[in-house]
Design an enzyme around this catalytic site. Structure first.
Site, short mmCIF file in Angstrom:
data_model
loop_
_atom_site.label_atom_id
_atom_site.label_comp_id
_atom_site.label_asym_id
_atom_site.label_seq_id
_atom_site.Cartn_x
_atom_site.Cartn_y
_atom_site.Cartn_z
N LYS A 107 -12.17 -7.30 -11.84
CA LYS A 107 -12.93 -6.31 -11.08
C LYS A 107 -12.01 -5.11 -10.87
O LYS A 107 -11.15 -5.11 -10.00
CB LYS A 107 -13.40 -6.86 -9.74
CG LYS A 107 -14.26 -5.88 -8.95
CD LYS A 107 -14.69 -6.46 -7.62
CE LYS A 107 -15.53 -5.46 -6.86
NZ LYS A 107 -14.81 -4.22 -6.51
N GLU A 162 -17.13 0.59 -15.11
CA GLU A 162 -16.23 1.16 -14.11
C GLU A 162 -15.34 2.22 -14.75
O GLU A 162 -14.78 2.01 -15.82
CB GLU A 162 -15.35 0.05 -13.52
CG GLU A 162 -14.87 0.32 -12.13
CD GLU A 162 -15.96 0.16 -11.08
OE1 GLU A 162 -15.66 0.44 -9.90
OE2 GLU A 162 -17.10 -0.24 -11.41
N LYS A 301 -12.52 -11.58 -4.30
CA LYS A 301 -11.57 -10.52 -3.97
C LYS A 301 -10.13 -11.03 -3.89
O LYS A 301 -9.86 -12.16 -3.49
CB LYS A 301 -11.95 -9.87 -2.63
CG LYS A 301 -13.32 -9.20 -2.62
CD LYS A 301 -13.40 -8.03 -3.57
CE LYS A 301 -12.70 -6.80 -3.07
NZ LYS A 301 -13.35 -6.14 -1.94
N CYS A 395 23.50 13.35 13.37
CA CYS A 395 23.46 12.13 12.57
C CYS A 395 23.24 10.93 13.49
O CYS A 395 23.94 10.78 14.49
CB CYS A 395 24.76 11.96 11.80
SG CYS A 395 24.87 10.38 10.91
N CYS A 411 23.96 14.50 6.44
CA CYS A 411 25.18 14.31 7.21
C CYS A 411 26.34 14.66 6.29
O CYS A 411 26.46 14.11 5.19
CB CYS A 411 25.30 12.86 7.69
SG CYS A 411 26.90 12.49 8.45
#
Length: 647
Positions: A107, A162, A301, A395, A411
Site C-alpha cells: 500500500k 497510486e 497498516k 557556549c 564556539c
C-alpha cells in the site's frame, strides 16, 4: 464515551479531515487521526442509534477544489477499511467469509488517481475526490512519464492506482523549495498530491511522479480473479511492484506482511501498509460494500513512522567544529518500537523557517537509522503557552562568547570540552580509525577521568589507565588495547577522514590518498583545486587545515603505520575512461558496482550530464534516468552492464 464527547470528537475529526484533504495542511499526524476514527467506530458499534450522519466514518473525505473542473467517475472509488494487527485482520476475514486465496501488494503512501481509456487512448485523469466526483487533472496526468497514453485494449476502462514520489526525489523537491523560501512538503504523499494539482503542468512534469495501478473501475473484462485483472493491466504497460503475490491463507498473509515490513526502508517510495483483498471476483461481488468500504479488501497498516507530540524544550549540542546544533526535547513518543525523546532542529535558521516554539504540537518522523526530525508544526493548535526559542549568546559547555554567522553559530574555544570529546568520538568511529570498543560512552568516561585529552593520547593508553574504572576488567582492557594497536595500521584515507577537515569526507580523503600518498598535506592550493570533484572551497579548507596542523600530522606519522590503498586499474577495457551514473535499486549494493567500475578504469559520478557515458539503472530509477534519456545518454540495466564488463 458519552454522546456529547462523541459529537465533539466527530467535529474534531471533520476539522482534521478538511484540513488534510481540502487544504493539504494537516492538523494532526496519520496516527492521531486513525486513533480518533477508531474511537468513533467503537462508540458507533455500541450505539448504532446515535451515529451522527456527519461522522467521517459515514462518508468519503472530500478533496474537490475550485481551481479544477469536476469530473464524475463511471464507478465509485472506494477507500479501504484499516486493520492494525493480526486479530483485526482475522476479524475482517471472518466478516468477509473468506480465509483463503488472498491477493496482496504494497500500500503505497501517495495520491489515488483514476484514468479513463476509450478506444485505447487516455482521455481523462481524475483525483479520488469524494469517491463519486473528483478533480479533472487530465493535463497534469499527461506529464507523468510512466502512464501509457495509448494501450492495446479498445474497450472503455477505468484504471486506478497510486501516484507516488520517490524518497530521493522528495528530498530534492524540498531542497529546492527551501532555497526559494517556500514551505516544505511534510511527506512524499503531500508532495505527490500537491504535484498532481498544479495549474502549471511543467511543475508536475519536473516532479518525476510514478503511477502504480491497484485496480479497475468501469470495465468489460471477463476475468474471474483480481490477480488476473492486475496481470492484464500490467501487460498493457503499467508498472508492477516486485512484491505482489497470492497467499493461500491468512498465515501466508501474515508472513508476507512481516517480509514487506522488513523491506520498508529499502523501498524507494513510502509505504504505509499492505493491501489484502479477496482474489475471487464472484465472492467480491457477493460480499459488496458498507456505506464507505468494500467488504472484500482491507489495508493492513504498518506501525506509524510519524506521530504527533509536544516540543517541551531545546538542548544545545556543541560539535567537533564548534557549531552549535539545537536539539528538540520531546514528550516521549513510540515510533515503530523506538521511544523517541528528541529530534534534530539542524540550526536556528531552520527554527525560524518552521516557526516552532516551546510547547508547540509537532509532527515527528523517524526513518531507519536516520535521526528523528520535525516535519510540521501545528500552529493552529497553539494554546497561548508557547515560548520563543532564542538564539544563544554563550557556549552551553564552556560559557565562552559565541560567534553568530547567521545560519551557523559557533564556539571558537578550541579547548571547549564538547568540541574535544566529539572530535575524539569521530576520530575512532567506524568510518575513521574504527577502534572497536571505543564508543561514545567510553570516550566520555576516559575524557572525564583525564585518561585521554587529545587524539594522540589514545595511542599512549596503558593497562593501568583503565584500572578502577567502572565496567573495565582484564579481558575488556586487553581487547581495547589490541584494537588500538590494530588501528595504527589503518589506511591513509581513513586517517585523513578521521581528522575531521571541513568539507573533506571519505570520498575526498580517498582521492587525496590515491593522488598524493603520504605527502597529501604538503600540496599547494592549485594541486588540491585541480583534483576531480574538488573545488575552491575544499582547496581553501585543506590549505588552512594543513597550514595549522602540519607539525601535528608529522607527529601522527610517528605513531601510526599508515597504509596507502593502491587501485589497480585495467586500462585496456571498454569501460576505461568512461563516466557512469548509478540509479535505482540493484541486486547488490551500489558500492560493489562502483568498485568494479573504478577497477576497470571508469569513474562514477553522482549526477547526469552530457559528459556521462552510461547510466546503470535498476528498479524504481528516479529522475536521473529521465534526465539521461533527455540527454540521449546510453542507459543500461544490470544485465547489459554484466555483459559490458565481460568484454
Amino acid at each position: 464515551m458519552k454522546k456529547e464527547e462523541y459529537l465533539e470528537k466527530v467535529a474534531l475529526a471533520n476539522l482534521w479531515m478538511r484540513a488534510y484533504y481540502e487544504k493539504d495542511e494537516p492538523l494532526a499526524s496519520d496516527e492521531e487521526y486513525d486513533a480518533l476514527i477508531r474511537e468513533l467506530r467503537v462508540f458507533e458499534e455500541q450505539n448504532k442509534d446515535e451515529i451522527s450522519k456527519d461522522s467521517p466514518t459515514q462518508k468519503i473525505a472530500p478533496t474537490i477544489q475550485s481551481e479544477f473542473k469536476k469530473i464524475a467517475h463511471l464507478k465509485r472509488m472506494w477507500s479501504m477499511e484499516d486493520v492494525f494487527d493480526e486479530s483485526e485482520l482475522r476479524a475482517w476475514a471472518k466478516r468477509a467469509k473468506c480465509e483463503k486465496n488472498f491477493f496482496i501488494e504494497p500500500k503505497f503512501d501517495g495520491a489515488s488517481l483514476n484514468l479513463l481509456y476509450e478506444n485505447g487512448k487516455l482521455v481523462s485523469g481524475a483525483t479520488r475526490g469524494d469517491g463519486e466526483v473528483g478533480e479533472d487533472i487530465t493535463l497534469n496526468v499527461f506529464e507523468i512519464e510512466n502512464i501509457p497514453k495509448n494501450i492495446a485494449y479498445k474497450e472503455r476502462i477505468e484504471i486506478r492506482g497510486e501516484v507516488v514520489i520517490l524518497k530521493d526525489d522528495f528530498e530534492k523537491i524540498n531542497e529546492k523549495r527551501a532555497l526559494l523560501n517556500q514551505s516544505l512538503f511534510a511527506n512524499p504523499r503531500n508532495a505527490a498530491s500537491g504535484s498532481l494539482r498544479q495549474l502549471d503542468t511543467s511543475i508536475t512534469k519536473e516532479r518525476n511522479l510514478k503511477f502504480y495501478p491497484w485496480g479497475v473501475g468501469e470495465n468489460t473484462l471477463n476475468f474471474t480473479k483480481h490477480s488476473e485483472v492486475m496481470q492484464f493491466i500490467r501487460e498493457l504497460g503499467f508498472l508492477k511492484d516486485d512484491f505482489v503475490r497470492l497467499c493461500a491463507n491468512l498465515d501466508e498473509v501474515l508472513k508476507a506482511y512481516d517480509e514487506l515490513l522488513a523491506l520498508r526502508e529499502k523501498k524507494p517510495m513510502m509505504m504505509d501498509g499492505m493491501v489484502v483483498r479477496v482474489d475471487d471476483l464472484a465472492l467480491c461481488e457477493e460480499l459488496g460494500y458498507t456505506v464507505k468500504f468494500p467488504k472484500f479488501m482491507a489495508a493492513f497498516k504498518f506501525p506509524a513512522l510519524e506521530k504527533t507530540t509536544r516540543l517541551i524544550g531545546v538542548n544545545l549540542q556543541v560539535g567537533r567544529s564548534g557549531v552549535i546544533t539545537p536539539v528538540a526535547v520531546l514528550e516521549p513518543v513510540n515510533l515503530d518500537g523506538v521511544v523517541v525523546k528528541s529530534a534534530t532542529l539542524h540550526n536556528f535558521d531552520e527554527i525560524a523557517r518552521l516557526d516552532v516554539k516551546i510547547n508547540d504540537f509537532v509532527s515527528v518522523i523517524r526513518s531507519g537509522d536516520v535521526i528523528p526530525k520535525i516535519t510540521k508544526v501545528f500552529k493552529e493548535r497553539r494554546e497561548g503557552l508557547e515560548m520563543e526559542i532564542s538564539r544563544p549568546k554563550l557556549c552551553p559547555t564552556c560559557q565562552s562568547e559565541l560567534l553568530d554567522e547567521g545560519t551557523l553559530i559557533k564556539c571558537q574555544n578550541i579547548d571547549c570540552e564538547d568540541r574535544l570529546v566529539n572530535s575524539i568520538i569521530h576520530f575512532v568511529s567506524k568510518k575513521c580509525l574504527n577502534i572497536d570498543g571505543l564508543g561514545e560512552n567510553i570516550v566520555e568516561l576516559l575524557y572525564k577521568h583525564k585518561k585521554i585529552t587529545t587524539l594522540e593520547s589514545i595511542f599512549h593508553l596503558k593497562f593501568n589507565d583503565f584500572e578502577g574504572l567502572e565496567g573495565f576488567k582484564e579481558k575488556k582492557i586487553n581487547n581495547l588495547l589490541n584494537a588500538i594497536e590494530q588501528a595504527r595500521e589503518c589506511e591513509l584515507f581513513r586517517f585523513i577522514t578521521a581528522l575531521g577537515i571541513e568539507h573533506i569526507g571519505e570520498v575526498a580523503a580517498k582521492k587525496l590518498s590515491l593522488s598524493f600518498g603520504k605527502e597529501w598535506y604538503k600540496q599547494s592550493f592549485e594541486a588540491y583545486a585541480n583534483l576531480e570533484g574538488f573545488g575552491e572551497q575544499m582547496a581553501l579548507s585543506l590549505c588552512e587545515f594543513t597550514r595549522v596542523n602540519r607539525t601535528r600530522i608529522d607527529e601522527f606519522y610517528k605513531l601510526l603505520n599508515l597504509k596507502i590503498e593502491k587501485l589497480e586499474i585495467k586500462s585496456d577495457g571498454v569501460i576505461f575512461g568512461k563516466t557512469f551514473v548509478i540509479t535505482g535499486t540493484l541486486s547488490r549494493p551500489r558500492d560493489e558496482f562502483k568498485a568494479l567500475i573504478e577497477k576497470l578504469g571508469g569513474k562514477v559520478s553522482g549526477s547526469v550530464s552530457k559528459k556521462t557515458d552510461y547510466v546503470l539503472f535498476g528498479e524504481e530509477a528516479g529522475s536521473k534516468l529521465s534526465k539521461a534519456k533527455e540527454l540521449e545518454v546510453k542507459c543500461i540495466d544490470e544485465s547489459a552492464f554484466n555483459e559490458l564488463v565481460k568484454e
